[in-house]
Design an enzyme around this catalytic site. Structure first.
Site, PDB file in Angstrom:
ATOM      1  N   SER A   1      -6.362   3.946  -1.814  1.00  0.00           N
ATOM      2  CA  SER A   1      -6.429   2.522  -1.491  1.00  0.00           C
ATOM      3  C   SER A   1      -7.756   1.901  -1.894  1.00  0.00           C
ATOM      4  O   SER A   1      -7.797   0.766  -2.383  1.00  0.00           O
ATOM      5  CB  SER A   1      -6.187   2.313   0.008  1.00  0.00           C
ATOM      6  OG  SER A   1      -4.933   2.816   0.383  1.00  0.00           O
TER       7      SER A   1
ATOM      8  N   HIS B   1      -1.294   2.418  -5.115  1.00  0.00           N
ATOM      9  CA  HIS B   1      -1.071   3.829  -5.445  1.00  0.00           C
ATOM     10  C   HIS B   1       0.276   4.227  -4.879  1.00  0.00           C
ATOM     11  O   HIS B   1       0.900   3.474  -4.128  1.00  0.00           O
ATOM     12  CB  HIS B   1      -2.177   4.727  -4.855  1.00  0.00           C
ATOM     13  CG  HIS B   1      -2.293   4.628  -3.364  1.00  0.00           C
ATOM     14  ND1 HIS B   1      -1.426   5.261  -2.495  1.00  0.00           N
ATOM     15  CD2 HIS B   1      -3.163   3.948  -2.570  1.00  0.00           C
ATOM     16  CE1 HIS B   1      -1.756   4.985  -1.249  1.00  0.00           C
ATOM     17  NE2 HIS B   1      -2.806   4.173  -1.260  1.00  0.00           N
TER      18      HIS B   1
ATOM     19  N   ASP C   1       0.830  -1.203   0.000  1.00  0.00           N
ATOM     20  CA  ASP C   1       0.000   0.000   0.000  1.00  0.00           C
ATOM     21  C   ASP C   1       0.866   1.256   0.000  1.00  0.00           C
ATOM     22  O   ASP C   1       1.672   1.455   0.900  1.00  0.00           O
ATOM     23  CB  ASP C   1      -0.912  -0.004   1.235  1.00  0.00           C
ATOM     24  CG  ASP C   1      -2.288   0.523   0.925  1.00  0.00           C
ATOM     25  OD1 ASP C   1      -2.405   1.747   0.752  1.00  0.00           O
ATOM     26  OD2 ASP C   1      -3.229  -0.278   0.832  1.00  0.00           O
TER      27      ASP C   1
ATOM     28  N   HIS D   1       1.917   8.656   5.371  1.00  0.00           N
ATOM     29  CA  HIS D   1       0.946   9.698   5.721  1.00  0.00           C
ATOM     30  C   HIS D   1       1.376  10.539   6.920  1.00  0.00           C
ATOM     31  O   HIS D   1       0.841  11.630   7.127  1.00  0.00           O
ATOM     32  CB  HIS D   1      -0.416   9.072   6.017  1.00  0.00           C
ATOM     33  CG  HIS D   1      -1.238   8.810   4.799  1.00  0.00           C
ATOM     34  ND1 HIS D   1      -1.461   9.767   3.831  1.00  0.00           N
ATOM     35  CD2 HIS D   1      -1.903   7.699   4.385  1.00  0.00           C
ATOM     36  CE1 HIS D   1      -2.230   9.262   2.883  1.00  0.00           C
ATOM     37  NE2 HIS D   1      -2.498   8.005   3.188  1.00  0.00           N
TER      38      HIS D   1
ATOM     39  N   HIS E   1      -1.028  11.086  -1.176  1.00  0.00           N
ATOM     40  CA  HIS E   1      -0.741  10.127  -2.233  1.00  0.00           C
ATOM     41  C   HIS E   1      -0.169  10.847  -3.455  1.00  0.00           C
ATOM     42  O   HIS E   1      -0.129  12.075  -3.499  1.00  0.00           O
ATOM     43  CB  HIS E   1      -2.013   9.379  -2.634  1.00  0.00           C
ATOM     44  CG  HIS E   1      -2.600   8.556  -1.532  1.00  0.00           C
ATOM     45  ND1 HIS E   1      -3.847   7.981  -1.606  1.00  0.00           N
ATOM     46  CD2 HIS E   1      -2.112   8.207  -0.310  1.00  0.00           C
ATOM     47  CE1 HIS E   1      -4.104   7.318  -0.498  1.00  0.00           C
ATOM     48  NE2 HIS E   1      -3.065   7.444   0.308  1.00  0.00           N
TER      49      HIS E   1
ATOM     50  N   ASP F   1     -14.535   3.813   4.595  1.00  0.00           N
ATOM     51  CA  ASP F   1     -13.788   3.193   5.690  1.00  0.00           C
ATOM     52  C   ASP F   1     -13.539   4.122   6.872  1.00  0.00           C
ATOM     53  O   ASP F   1     -13.499   3.675   8.016  1.00  0.00           O
ATOM     54  CB  ASP F   1     -12.478   2.568   5.189  1.00  0.00           C
ATOM     55  CG  ASP F   1     -11.556   3.553   4.502  1.00  0.00           C
ATOM     56  OD1 ASP F   1     -12.057   4.520   3.906  1.00  0.00           O
ATOM     57  OD2 ASP F   1     -10.329   3.356   4.533  1.00  0.00           O
ATOM     58  N   ARG F   2     -13.378   5.408   6.628  1.00  0.00           N
ATOM     59  CA  ARG F   2     -13.157   6.342   7.733  1.00  0.00           C
ATOM     60  C   ARG F   2     -14.427   7.106   8.118  1.00  0.00           C
ATOM     61  O   ARG F   2     -14.365   8.047   8.908  1.00  0.00           O
ATOM     62  CB  ARG F   2     -12.023   7.317   7.391  1.00  0.00           C
ATOM     63  CG  ARG F   2     -10.660   6.647   7.411  1.00  0.00           C
ATOM     64  CD  ARG F   2      -9.533   7.655   7.409  1.00  0.00           C
ATOM     65  NE  ARG F   2      -8.234   7.019   7.475  1.00  0.00           N
ATOM     66  CZ  ARG F   2      -7.629   6.630   8.600  1.00  0.00           C
ATOM     67  NH1 ARG F   2      -8.237   6.810   9.758  1.00  0.00           N
ATOM     68  NH2 ARG F   2      -6.437   6.066   8.561  1.00  0.00           N
TER      69      ARG F   2
END
Length: 508
Positions: A61, A439, A11, A401, A456, A259-260
Site C-alpha cells: 500500500s 496492489h 486497496d 490479510h 499481497h 505506518d505500523r
C-alpha cells in the site's frame, strides 16, 4: 464543461486468471464487473521493478500510493537499503555508527526492534542480518522481534527462526530479548492495550516467557495461534537486566515502512503525534533511531532520511488552484495523505482531508464491510465541492490479510454496493470515475494446498475510466501512469519531474 474527477483506489484488489481461492472472481460484484468489462480499462503493474521494488517483490500500500501520487517510479525503503548493503555503504552509515558508539560509550545495550519477516513490505530480514553483522562485534545487542503472518504465510516464523538461530551462534553478544506478533507491537489504529503488552515485554515484563524461541513459536502453532498473534514473551534464560530496555540504551527500529512503526515508536520515545503515555513510563536518554522517516515521529536520527519528491499529483492540483478531497478510513488514511503526497505530511491549498473511523474489531473478518458505507456517505455529501477526490477502500486488503476467504467475499460484495452508489452519483453529477488498486491481495486467498493466503501478490490491477469518449493505451504500464493520465484528462500540464506517460487516447 469543467471536469471533475474521482480517483477510487481499491486497496488489495488484484486481477488473476486463476479461479481457485480468488475472492475477486467469485464474489458477486456486478458494479465492479461492469466497470472493468464495459468501460476503458487497462491492467497495470503494481509490483516489482515497475513500482521501484526489487524484481518479483510483491507490491504494498505504501509503495502503491507513493507511485500513484508521484507520477513516476519511486525507489523506496526496500530497494534503497538493499542497494546500500550491496555496495557496502550501509556499514559506513554515520547514524548506525553513532548508535553503536553511544551504546558503547554508555556501557549500554543496542536494541533492534522490528518485524521479523522476509516479506519486504514493512521490513526485510536481510536488513536485520546486516545490522547484526555490523554491530555485534562492537556492542551488546538485544533483539525484539515481531512475527509477521500477513505479508508472508501465517506460519513462517518457526522456520525463519531455525535458520536465524544457526546464524546467531557466531554472535555471542546478541540475544533475543522478546518475541511477539505484529498484532500487538505493530498496531496502527491506536489500540494502545495491544501496544502496552508488547512495550511492557520490551521493558522486561510479560506473563509469558520462552527458553527456546523456536519451541515457543511451535507451542503457539499447537494452539492454532499464527505468527501475527504470537503473545509477547520475554527471554526466560537470563535475568531481565540482560535484555530489558534501560536508560541510555540505543534503539534501532529497523522497519522501513512507517505506518505500523509509529505507535511503538511513540511508546518508546515521546512524540507530539499521539496523545498517549505508556502506563510504565518511558526510559530516559535513549538514542532512538528509525530506519526511514516515520511520519510525525522525531527520533534522535534517521538512517535513511527522506528524499523529496517534487511536484506530486496533489501539488499540481493545488498549483492550478483546484480543490481536492482525500478520504479514507483510519486504516488507510495515511496512504491517501502522507504516502500519496510523497512521504511527507503536508496541508495543500484548497485541500480537505476526511478520515472515517475504522471499526473497533479484533480482526476485520469479523466486520468485512469495514467502513465502506460510512466513507461513501461522507463522499457523496462532499464530492461536488471538489475538482479531484482521492478515495481509498480498505476491504480487499484488510479482510484479505485475515486469510478468511468467505469474509473477503462478503467484504467485496459489501464494497460493490457502495461502488454502485458512487457510479450512479457520478453519472448524475457529471463526475468522471477513475478506479484502480494499489496492489493485489484478495484475488489469491487460498493456495494450491488449500491453505489460507494472507499476503499481497504480484498480480496486475485494473485502471478504469467511466468516460467512454476516451480510451487507454494497452501498452505496458504501471501505477506511475495514473497521475499523468488524469492530469491529461483534466487538461493540466504535466511537470517535468513526473516522468511517466499519460495513457489517455482521445476518441474525438
Amino acid at each position: 464543461m469543467h471536469k471533475k474527477v474521482l480517483l477510487a483506489i481499491l486497496d488489495g484488489y488484484g486481477i488473476s486468471n486463476k479461479q481457485h481461492g480468488n475472492a475477486v472472481y467469485h464474489a458477486k460484484t456486478p458494479a465492479l464487473d461492469s466497470l472493468i468489462k464495459d468501460y476503458p480499462c487497462v491492467m497495470l503493474e503494481a509490483s516489482g521493478e515497475a513500482v521501484g521494488l526489487p524484481q518479483g517483490q510483491i507490491g504494498n500500500s505504501e509503495v502503491g500510493h507513493l507511485n500513484i501520487g508521484a507520477g513516476r517510479i519511486v525507489y523506496t525503503g526496500l530497494s534503497l537499503i538493499n542497494q546500500n548493503i550491496k555496495t557496502g555503504a550501509f556499514h559506513h552509515n554515520q547514524v548506525l555508527l553513532e548508535a553503536i558508539a553511544r551504546a558503547k560509550a554508555n556501557n549500554a545495550k543496542l536494541h533492534l526492534i522490528g518485524l521479523f519477516s522476509h516479506g519486504g513490505v514493512h521490513s526485510h530480514m536481510d536488513h536485520l542480518y546486516a545490522l547484526i553483522k555490523l554491530a555485534a562485534p562492537q556492542v551488546k545487542m538485544v533483539l525484539h522481534l515481531f512475527g509477521d503472518g500477513r505479508d508472508v504465510a501465517p506460519c513462517t516464523m518457526k522456520s525463519d527462526l531455525e535458520a536465524f538461530m544457526v546464524f546467531l551462534k557466531d554472535y555471542h553478544n546478541v540475544i533475543i530479548g522478546t518475541l511477539g506478533g505484529r498484532y500487538y507491537g505493530m498496531d496502527r489504529d491506536q489500540r494502545w492495550d495491544r501496544e502496552e503488552i508488547a512495550y511492557n515485554a520490551i521493558l522486561g515484563n510479560s506473563k509469558a516467557s520462552f527458553t527456546d524461541p523456536v519451541a515457543y513459536v511451535q507451542s503457539a502453532y499447537d494452539q492454532k495461534v499464527t505468527d501475527e498473534f504470537l503473545y509477547p514473551a520475554v527471554n526466560g534464560n537470563v535475568d531481565k537486566e540482560q535484555f530489558a530496555l534501560k536508560d541510555h540504551d540505543s534503539v534501532i527500529f529497523f522497519n522501513f515502512r512507517p505506518d505500523r512503526a509509529r505507535q511503538m515508536s511513540h511508546m518508546l520515545f515521546q512524540t507530539d503525534y499521539y496523545d498517549y503515555t505508556p502506563k510504565a513510563g518511558r526510559k530516559y536518554n535513549l538514542f532512538f533511531v528509525t530506519m526511514m522517516n516515520y511520519e510525525g515521529i522525531k527520533p534522535s536520527a534517521v538512517v535513511f532520511p527522506p528524499e523529496t519528491i517534487p511536484n506530486t499529483f496533489g501539488e499540481v492540483i493545488a498549483h492550478n488552484k483546484l480543490k481536492q478531497l482525500r478520504i479514507a478510513e483510519t486504516e488507510k488514511y495515511a496512504h491517501v495523505t502522507f504516502f500519496f503526497d510523497g512521504g511527507v505530511e503536508v496541508d495543500l491549498p484548497n485541500e480537505t482531508k476526511c478520515m472515517v473511523p475504522s471499526l473497533k474489531v479484533a480482526t476485520y473478518d469479523l466486520a468485512p464491510e469495514m467502513a465502506c458505507k460510512g466513507i461513501t456517505d461522507q463522499l457523496l455529501n462532499q464530492i461536488n465541492q471538489f475538482d479531484l477526490t482521492v478515495l481509498n477502500f480498505a476491504n480487499p486488503d484488510m479482510v484479505g490479510h485475515t486469510g478468511n476467504y468467505a469474509a473477503c467475499v462478503q467484504g467485496l460484495e459489501a464494497l460493490d454496493v457502495q461502488i454502485q452508489r458512487i457510479i450512479d452519483f457520478c453519472k448524475a453529477n457529471h463526475i468522471t470515475l477513475f478506479l484502480t488498486a494499489d496492489h493485489g491481495n484478495a484475488e489469491e486467498m487460498i493456495d494450491s494446498n488449500n491453505n489460507p493466503v494472507t499476503k499481497h501478490t504480484v498480480n496486475k490491477v485494473p485502471f478504469v475510466c467511466t468516460d467512454t469518449n476516451i480510451d487507454l493505451q494497452q501498452d505496458s504500464a504501471s501505477l506511475a501512469n495514473i497521475a499523468p493520465t488524469i492530469l491529461a484528462y483534466l487538461g493540466l500540464k504535466q511537470p517535468a519531474e513526473m516522468t511517466a506517460n499519460s495513457l489517455l487516447i482521445s476518441k474525438k
